[in-house]
Motif scaffolding. Structure first.
Motif, PDB file in Angstrom:
ATOM      1  N   LEU A   1      28.955  40.030 -27.269  1.00 11.85           N
ATOM      2  CA  LEU A   1      29.398  41.254 -27.920  1.00 11.85           C
ATOM      3  C   LEU A   1      28.467  41.633 -29.062  1.00 11.85           C
ATOM      4  CD1 LEU A   1      33.293  41.220 -28.257  1.00 11.85           C
ATOM      5  CD2 LEU A   1      31.875  42.733 -26.874  1.00 11.85           C
ATOM      6  N   GLN A   2      28.058  40.651 -29.842  1.00 12.66           N
ATOM      7  CA  GLN A   2      27.141  40.914 -30.952  1.00 12.66           C
ATOM      8  C   GLN A   2      25.820  41.489 -30.437  1.00 12.66           C
ATOM      9  OE1 GLN A   2      27.805  40.460 -34.289  1.00 12.66           O
ATOM     10  NE2 GLN A   2      25.818  41.369 -34.747  1.00 12.66           N
ATOM     11  N   HIS A   3      25.317  40.909 -29.352  1.00 13.74           N
ATOM     12  CA  HIS A   3      24.074  41.408 -28.753  1.00 13.74           C
ATOM     13  C   HIS A   3      24.214  42.865 -28.330  1.00 13.74           C
ATOM     14  CE1 HIS A   3      20.644  41.824 -26.067  1.00 13.74           C
ATOM     15  NE2 HIS A   3      21.484  42.146 -25.095  1.00 13.74           N
ATOM     16  N   LEU A   4      25.313  43.214 -27.675  1.00 13.26           N
ATOM     17  CA  LEU A   4      25.505  44.584 -27.198  1.00 13.26           C
ATOM     18  C   LEU A   4      25.731  45.552 -28.349  1.00 13.26           C
ATOM     19  CD1 LEU A   4      27.716  43.972 -24.032  1.00 13.26           C
ATOM     20  CD2 LEU A   4      25.274  44.480 -24.131  1.00 13.26           C
ATOM     21  N   MET A   5      26.393  45.096 -29.402  1.00 11.23           N
ATOM     22  CA  MET A   5      26.588  45.957 -30.573  1.00 11.23           C
ATOM     23  C   MET A   5      25.256  46.294 -31.228  1.00 11.23           C
ATOM     24  SD  MET A   5      29.977  44.863 -32.657  1.00 11.23           S
ATOM     25  CE  MET A   5      31.581  45.440 -32.132  1.00 11.23           C
ATOM     26  N   VAL A   6      24.411  45.286 -31.408  1.00 15.35           N
ATOM     27  CA  VAL A   6      23.104  45.511 -32.017  1.00 15.35           C
ATOM     28  C   VAL A   6      22.247  46.404 -31.129  1.00 15.35           C
ATOM     29  CG1 VAL A   6      20.951  44.367 -32.683  1.00 15.35           C
ATOM     30  CG2 VAL A   6      23.156  43.374 -33.344  1.00 15.35           C
ATOM     31  N   ARG A   7      22.358  46.204 -29.813  1.00 14.03           N
ATOM     32  CA  ARG A   7      21.547  46.979 -28.873  1.00 14.03           C
ATOM     33  C   ARG A   7      22.000  48.425 -28.743  1.00 14.03           C
ATOM     34  NH1 ARG A   7      21.384  46.391 -22.334  1.00 14.03           N
ATOM     35  NH2 ARG A   7      23.284  47.603 -22.669  1.00 14.03           N
ATOM     36  N   ASP A   8      23.315  48.634 -28.752  1.00 13.79           N
ATOM     37  CA  ASP A   8      23.847  49.932 -28.333  1.00 13.79           C
ATOM     38  C   ASP A   8      24.578  50.721 -29.412  1.00 13.79           C
ATOM     39  OD1 ASP A   8      22.913  49.245 -25.808  1.00 13.79           O
ATOM     40  OD2 ASP A   8      24.854  48.483 -25.136  1.00 13.79           O
ATOM     41  N   THR A   9      24.843  50.137 -30.573  1.00 18.50           N
ATOM     42  CA  THR A   9      25.632  50.837 -31.590  1.00 18.50           C
ATOM     43  C   THR A   9      24.998  50.654 -32.966  1.00 18.50           C
ATOM     44  OG1 THR A   9      27.087  49.027 -32.334  1.00 18.50           O
ATOM     45  CG2 THR A   9      27.669  50.120 -30.254  1.00 18.50           C
ATOM     46  N   PRO A  10      25.453  51.432 -33.965  1.00 12.13           N
ATOM     47  CA  PRO A  10      24.956  51.229 -35.329  1.00 12.13           C
ATOM     48  C   PRO A  10      25.568  50.006 -36.011  1.00 12.13           C
ATOM     49  CG  PRO A  10      26.339  53.219 -35.185  1.00 12.13           C
ATOM     50  CD  PRO A  10      26.288  52.624 -33.830  1.00 12.13           C
ATOM     51  N   LEU A  11      26.576  49.402 -35.374  1.00 14.46           N
ATOM     52  CA  LEU A  11      27.219  48.227 -35.967  1.00 14.46           C
ATOM     53  C   LEU A  11      26.287  47.027 -35.883  1.00 14.46           C
ATOM     54  CD1 LEU A  11      30.811  48.618 -34.496  1.00 14.46           C
ATOM     55  CD2 LEU A  11      30.059  49.178 -36.813  1.00 14.46           C
ATOM     56  N   ARG A  12      26.077  46.357 -36.982  1.00 12.23           N
ATOM     57  CA  ARG A  12      25.166  45.219 -37.019  1.00 12.23           C
ATOM     58  C   ARG A  12      25.818  43.945 -37.562  1.00 12.23           C
ATOM     59  NH1 ARG A  12      22.967  48.327 -34.324  1.00 12.23           N
ATOM     60  NH2 ARG A  12      20.820  49.105 -34.375  1.00 12.23           N
ATOM     61  N   SER A  13      26.849  44.119 -38.362  1.00 11.60           N
ATOM     62  CA  SER A  13      27.439  42.988 -39.063  1.00 11.60           C
ATOM     63  C   SER A  13      28.279  42.115 -38.130  1.00 11.60           C
ATOM     64  CB  SER A  13      28.322  43.489 -40.208  1.00 11.60           C
ATOM     65  OG  SER A  13      29.069  42.423 -40.769  1.00 11.60           O
ATOM     66  N   PRO A  14      28.162  40.782 -38.260  1.00 11.53           N
ATOM     67  CA  PRO A  14      29.041  39.893 -37.484  1.00 11.53           C
ATOM     68  C   PRO A  14      30.512  40.061 -37.857  1.00 11.53           C
ATOM     69  CG  PRO A  14      27.795  38.650 -39.126  1.00 11.53           C
ATOM     70  CD  PRO A  14      27.210  40.024 -39.092  1.00 11.53           C
ATOM     71  N   TYR A  15      30.768  40.687 -39.026  1.00 14.75           N
ATOM     72  CA  TYR A  15      32.168  40.922 -39.401  1.00 14.75           C
ATOM     73  C   TYR A  15      32.833  41.915 -38.447  1.00 14.75           C
ATOM     74  CZ  TYR A  15      31.282  38.368 -43.695  1.00 14.75           C
ATOM     75  OH  TYR A  15      30.968  37.384 -44.590  1.00 14.75           O
ATOM     76  N   ALA A  16      32.039  42.746 -37.792  1.00 13.95           N
ATOM     77  CA  ALA A  16      32.609  43.665 -36.807  1.00 13.95           C
ATOM     78  C   ALA A  16      33.231  42.885 -35.652  1.00 13.95           C
ATOM     79  CB  ALA A  16      31.523  44.614 -36.294  1.00 13.95           C
ATOM     80  N   ILE A  17      32.586  41.784 -35.255  1.00 17.35           N
ATOM     81  CA  ILE A  17      33.128  40.943 -34.186  1.00 17.35           C
ATOM     82  C   ILE A  17      34.430  40.298 -34.635  1.00 17.35           C
ATOM     83  CG2 ILE A  17      32.689  38.956 -32.701  1.00 17.35           C
ATOM     84  CD1 ILE A  17      30.960  41.370 -32.062  1.00 17.35           C
ATOM     85  N   LYS A  18      34.463  39.832 -35.886  1.00 19.11           N
ATOM     86  CA  LYS A  18      35.687  39.221 -36.403  1.00 19.11           C
ATOM     87  C   LYS A  18      36.819  40.249 -36.454  1.00 19.11           C
ATOM     88  CE  LYS A  18      33.263  35.769 -39.213  1.00 19.11           C
ATOM     89  NZ  LYS A  18      33.658  34.652 -38.336  1.00 19.11           N
ATOM     90  N   PHE A  19      36.451  41.481 -36.776  1.00 13.21           N
ATOM     91  CA  PHE A  19      37.435  42.571 -36.816  1.00 13.21           C
ATOM     92  C   PHE A  19      38.020  42.812 -35.425  1.00 13.21           C
ATOM     93  CE2 PHE A  19      38.231  47.271 -36.870  1.00 13.21           C
ATOM     94  CZ  PHE A  19      39.279  47.264 -37.781  1.00 13.21           C
TER      95      PHE A  19
END
Length: 323
Positions: free
Chosen positions: A198-216
């Protein structure tokens, strides 16, 4: 005026809380209710690409059956009786696909002396289930399918599992946490940890970069679907698998990085093999080099003393060269 401030603060807090909750539901929805491909679209795509051998498929006997999952729904399965043998391979498709996508491997395994079982994963095709959980609940469905197929073919027959993408991650999670009624696994482009994926896809495809987004997201998935993202982790259980594993991926895969497959192999180097194909986007190693893919599967089965080359086997590449 002073008396109004607590009311204003309360309203502001409520609005903020509601906004956070709405965002959490939106993001967790994208995980739990990932958009699935239409089955007719999958069928037409595979036919157009000449991967679904319709004439061959229609010529062999088939048996549709349902398996009851501990998750509380039926898993839709089909057994293709392609050879005069009890040896069987169960094929698990990836996320957004259905069993139709698994059929591209059917003729390959038939040539190698195996019958084939394809099935629809949780919340895909004709199988029940409310959410997609990337192997957490799906591994229980696969367990039920393996147990039923083993009952059908008997204890002496060879039983393998081939999984692609989420199907590969499901196979590894099942294999590492259950009684191993199978004889081998072919894991094609699995993720190692779903959190990292999920972190990889967020960094690749969205402006979300923080690992806290995954925790959220994890907080809302746990609240709504009953599991933690960290529990969806093939790399934490792969070392428990005692049967041979063939790890496959392609170096051009940008959806699930090939490094994840390499990490899984490094966790299970004994009794396993890693094959890195040069060509192929995600889950397209077979699509790009089907003959080389088949050679690697055959070599794996022979080298690890799982099964042998059938007497009537002819590599399809040689068949084309003689035509």
């Amino acid at each position: 005026m002073k008396k109004k401030w607590p009311v204003i603060a309360s309203i502001a807090a409520s609005v903020t809380g509601a906004s956070i909750a709405a965002l959490g539901y939106t993001l967790s929805n994208k995980v739990m209710y990932i958009k699935r491909k239409d089955q007719q679209f999958i069928f037409d795509r595979e036919i157009a690409a000449n991967r679904f051998k319709l004439e061959w498929y229609e010529s062999v006997p088939k048996e549709d059956f349902l398996v009851s999952s501990i998750n509380g729904y039926d898993v839709s399965c089909q057994m293709i009786h392609s050879v005069d043998s009890k040896n069987t391979v169960i094929i698990a498709h990836g996320v957004t696909e259905t069993h139709i996508n698994s059929l591209k491997y059917a003729a390959l395994f038939a040539r190698l002396g195996y019958n084939i079982v394809v099935y629809d994963q949780r919340r895909h095709g004709a199988t029940g289930g409310k959410t997609t959980s990337y192997g957490f609940y799906e591994k229980n469905d696969l367990k039920a399918v393996v147990e039923e197929v083993r009952r059908k073919i008997g204890d002496d027959a060879i039983l393998g599992i081939q999984g692609e993408s989420m199907g590969a991650a499901t196979a590894l999670q099942y294999g590492g946490t259950s009684e191993q009624l199978f004889d081998f696994i072919i894991a094609d482009c699995p993720f190692s940890k779903f959190e990292d994926q999920l972190q990889h896809l967020m960094v690749r495809d969205t402006p979300l970069r923080s690992p806290y987004a995954i925790k959220f997201i994890d907080y809302f998935v746990q609240m709504r679907d009953g599991y933690n993202l960290k529990d969806v982790s093939p790399i934490d259980v792969v070392q428990n698998i005692t049967k041979p594993i063939l790890f496959v991926t392609s170096l051009e895969d940008t959806y699930i990085p090939p490094k994840m497959t390499e990490n899984l192999y490094e966790k299970h180097p004994e009794n396993s093999r890693l094959v890195l194909f040069e060509k192929g986007a995600h889950a397209k190693s077979f699509n790009e080099q089907p003959y080389d893919y088949e050679k690697e599967v055959l070599k794996f089965l022979v080298d690890f003393n799982i099964s042998y080359v059938p007497n009537n086997y002819v590599n399809p590449e040689k068949m084309l060269q003689t035509q």
